[in-house]
Design a protein around this motif. Structure first.
Motif, PDB file in Angstrom:
ATOM      1  N   LEU A 227       0.836  -1.204   0.000  1.00 31.05           N
ATOM      2  CA  LEU A 227       0.000   0.000   0.000  1.00 31.05           C
ATOM      3  C   LEU A 227       0.872   1.256   0.000  1.00 31.05           C
ATOM      4  N   ASP A 228       1.965   1.243   0.759  1.00 31.95           N
ATOM      5  CA  ASP A 228       2.908   2.376   0.730  1.00 31.95           C
ATOM      6  C   ASP A 228       3.466   2.582  -0.672  1.00 31.95           C
ATOM      7  N   TYR A 229       3.831   1.474  -1.309  1.00 34.08           N
ATOM      8  CA  TYR A 229       4.353   1.531  -2.679  1.00 34.08           C
ATOM      9  C   TYR A 229       3.310   2.112  -3.637  1.00 34.08           C
ATOM     10  N   LEU A 230       2.056   1.676  -3.519  1.00 29.35           N
ATOM     11  CA  LEU A 230       0.994   2.204  -4.382  1.00 29.35           C
ATOM     12  C   LEU A 230       0.793   3.699  -4.126  1.00 29.35           C
ATOM     13  N   ASN A 231       0.870   4.099  -2.869  1.00 28.35           N
ATOM     14  CA  ASN A 231       0.726   5.506  -2.515  1.00 28.35           C
ATOM     15  C   ASN A 231       1.866   6.330  -3.114  1.00 28.35           C
ATOM     16  N   GLU A 232       3.096   5.854  -2.965  1.00 24.71           N
ATOM     17  CA  GLU A 232       4.267   6.587  -3.474  1.00 24.71           C
ATOM     18  C   GLU A 232       4.292   6.674  -4.995  1.00 24.71           C
ATOM     19  N   ASP A 233       3.964   5.564  -5.661  1.00 19.33           N
ATOM     20  CA  ASP A 233       4.149   5.504  -7.113  1.00 19.33           C
ATOM     21  C   ASP A 233       2.941   5.927  -7.940  1.00 19.33           C
ATOM     22  N   TYR A 234       1.751   5.785  -7.399  1.00 16.40           N
ATOM     23  CA  TYR A 234       0.576   5.990  -8.238  1.00 16.40           C
ATOM     24  C   TYR A 234      -0.440   6.998  -7.713  1.00 16.40           C
ATOM     25  N   ALA A 235      -0.485   7.209  -6.401  1.00 13.99           N
ATOM     26  CA  ALA A 235      -1.534   8.059  -5.839  1.00 13.99           C
ATOM     27  C   ALA A 235      -1.391   9.501  -6.300  1.00 13.99           C
ATOM     28  N   GLN A 236      -2.540  10.113  -6.573  1.00 10.81           N
ATOM     29  CA  GLN A 236      -2.596  11.504  -7.002  1.00 10.81           C
ATOM     30  C   GLN A 236      -3.377  12.293  -5.962  1.00 10.81           C
ATOM     31  N   THR A 237      -2.923  13.504  -5.696  1.00  6.33           N
ATOM     32  CA  THR A 237      -3.551  14.327  -4.668  1.00  6.33           C
ATOM     33  C   THR A 237      -4.888  14.875  -5.163  1.00  6.33           C
ATOM     34  N   HIS A 238      -5.898  14.678  -4.309  1.00  2.00           N
ATOM     35  CA  HIS A 238      -7.246  15.204  -4.554  1.00  2.00           C
ATOM     36  C   HIS A 238      -7.705  15.850  -3.247  1.00  2.00           C
TER      37      HIS A 238
ATOM     38  N   LYS B  56      -5.305   9.666  -3.925  1.00  2.00           N
ATOM     39  CA  LYS B  56      -6.124   8.581  -4.446  1.00  2.00           C
ATOM     40  C   LYS B  56      -5.400   7.849  -5.574  1.00  2.00           C
ATOM     41  N   VAL B  57      -5.412   6.518  -5.503  1.00  2.00           N
ATOM     42  CA  VAL B  57      -4.880   5.719  -6.597  1.00  2.00           C
ATOM     43  C   VAL B  57      -5.924   5.777  -7.716  1.00  2.00           C
ATOM     44  N   PRO B  58      -5.550   6.179  -8.927  1.00  2.00           N
ATOM     45  CA  PRO B  58      -6.533   6.470  -9.975  1.00  2.00           C
ATOM     46  C   PRO B  58      -7.073   5.255 -10.730  1.00  2.00           C
ATOM     47  N   PHE B  59      -6.948   4.078 -10.169  1.00  5.10           N
ATOM     48  CA  PHE B  59      -7.496   2.885 -10.801  1.00  5.10           C
ATOM     49  C   PHE B  59      -7.935   1.920  -9.714  1.00  5.10           C
ATOM     50  N   LYS B  60      -8.803   1.000 -10.092  1.00 10.04           N
ATOM     51  CA  LYS B  60      -9.338   0.038  -9.127  1.00 10.04           C
ATOM     52  C   LYS B  60      -8.281  -0.990  -8.746  1.00 10.04           C
ATOM     53  N   ILE B  61      -8.270  -1.334  -7.484  1.00 10.20           N
ATOM     54  CA  ILE B  61      -7.400  -2.385  -6.977  1.00 10.20           C
ATOM     55  C   ILE B  61      -8.281  -3.363  -6.206  1.00 10.20           C
ATOM     56  N   PHE B  62      -8.378  -4.557  -6.716  1.00  8.30           N
ATOM     57  CA  PHE B  62      -9.163  -5.591  -6.066  1.00  8.30           C
ATOM     58  C   PHE B  62      -8.350  -6.200  -4.933  1.00  8.30           C
ATOM     59  N   LEU B  63      -9.033  -6.681  -3.911  1.00 12.98           N
ATOM     60  CA  LEU B  63      -8.333  -7.296  -2.784  1.00 12.98           C
ATOM     61  C   LEU B  63      -7.472  -8.471  -3.233  1.00 12.98           C
ATOM     62  N   LYS B  64      -7.953  -9.224  -4.226  1.00 15.64           N
ATOM     63  CA  LYS B  64      -7.156 -10.364  -4.705  1.00 15.64           C
ATOM     64  C   LYS B  64      -5.858  -9.885  -5.354  1.00 15.64           C
ATOM     65  N   ASP B  65      -5.880  -8.736  -6.040  1.00 17.44           N
ATOM     66  CA  ASP B  65      -4.654  -8.179  -6.634  1.00 17.44           C
ATOM     67  C   ASP B  65      -3.703  -7.687  -5.551  1.00 17.44           C
ATOM     68  N   LEU B  66      -4.259  -7.030  -4.533  1.00 18.93           N
ATOM     69  CA  LEU B  66      -3.452  -6.577  -3.409  1.00 18.93           C
ATOM     70  C   LEU B  66      -2.814  -7.779  -2.711  1.00 18.93           C
ATOM     71  N   ALA B  67      -3.571  -8.867  -2.592  1.00 22.92           N
ATOM     72  CA  ALA B  67      -3.049 -10.090  -1.974  1.00 22.92           C
ATOM     73  C   ALA B  67      -1.912 -10.677  -2.805  1.00 22.92           C
ATOM     74  N   VAL B  68      -2.071 -10.714  -4.122  1.00 15.69           N
ATOM     75  CA  VAL B  68      -1.018 -11.262  -4.990  1.00 15.69           C
ATOM     76  C   VAL B  68       0.249 -10.413  -4.886  1.00 15.69           C
ATOM     77  N   LEU B  69       0.093  -9.097  -4.946  1.00 17.34           N
ATOM     78  CA  LEU B  69       1.250  -8.209  -4.824  1.00 17.34           C
ATOM     79  C   LEU B  69       1.951  -8.367  -3.480  1.00 17.34           C
ATOM     80  N   SER B  70       1.187  -8.736  -2.452  1.00 16.68           N
ATOM     81  CA  SER B  70       1.716  -8.872  -1.101  1.00 16.68           C
ATOM     82  C   SER B  70       2.107 -10.298  -0.749  1.00 16.68           C
TER      83      SER B  70
END
Length: 158
Positions: free
Chosen positions: A98-109, A114-128
């Motif tokens: 989640l830190d990596y997603l925040n650093e690399d992809y999140a955009q300030t609103h 906010k990460v500008p695309f959907k992340i499913f829990l199963k994808d988060l699980a695979v990445l982790s």
């Protein structure tokens, strides 16, 4: 973006964002194409033959430097993620991804990022390298800590 092993199992590797060249590996030699990407939103894709890419890299210094910076960033990010996720508990790995997603992809609103695309829990699980249940429990805990929001598969960092 996914990578497929010899058994045909796909592993989530990365997310592709606007202005990103894909794939980075094999872009100059391209002997074997081993990636697959799934669009999670409306996308425009430009296909460039390897020979044309080679010409652009040789004749356009600004593009070459931007490409090299992207490669260096990708390598640094991959090494950092690998270092973090190989020495930690499952819950800690989810937080690190989640830190990596925040650093690399999140955009300030406003007051959130906010990460500008959907992340499913199963994808988060695979990445982790953990289960969907663990990813879900970490998201729930972080929501209670008021660190993230997770609505309609969109992650926002408070």
């Amino acid at each position: 973006m996914f990578s497929m092993n010899l058994e045909g199992d796909m592993t989530s590797v990365s997310y592709i964002v606007p202005q990103m060249v894909f794939p980075l590996r094999g872009i100059l030699q391209g002997r074997k194409y081993c990636y697959n990407a799934v669009a999670m939103c409306t996308s425009e894709v430009y296909i460039l033959p390897i020979k044309e890419m080679g010409k652009i890299i040789v004749h356009h210094y600004a593009f070459t430097m931007a490409f090299m910076r992207r490669m260096e960033h990708h390598l640094h990010r991959s090494e950092k993620l690998l270092e973090k996720t190989t020495c930690s508990s499952a819950a800690q790995r989810v937080r690190q991804v989640l830190d990596y997603l925040n650093e690399d992809y999140a955009q300030t609103h406003g007051t959130v990022k906010k990460v500008p695309f959907k992340i499913f829990l199963k994808d988060l699980a695979v990445l982790s390298a953990t289960t969907s249940e663990t990813a879900g429990s970490v998201i729930k805990a972080m929501k209670e800590e008021k660190k993230v929001l997770y609505n309609n598969k969109i992650i926002s960092f408070i």
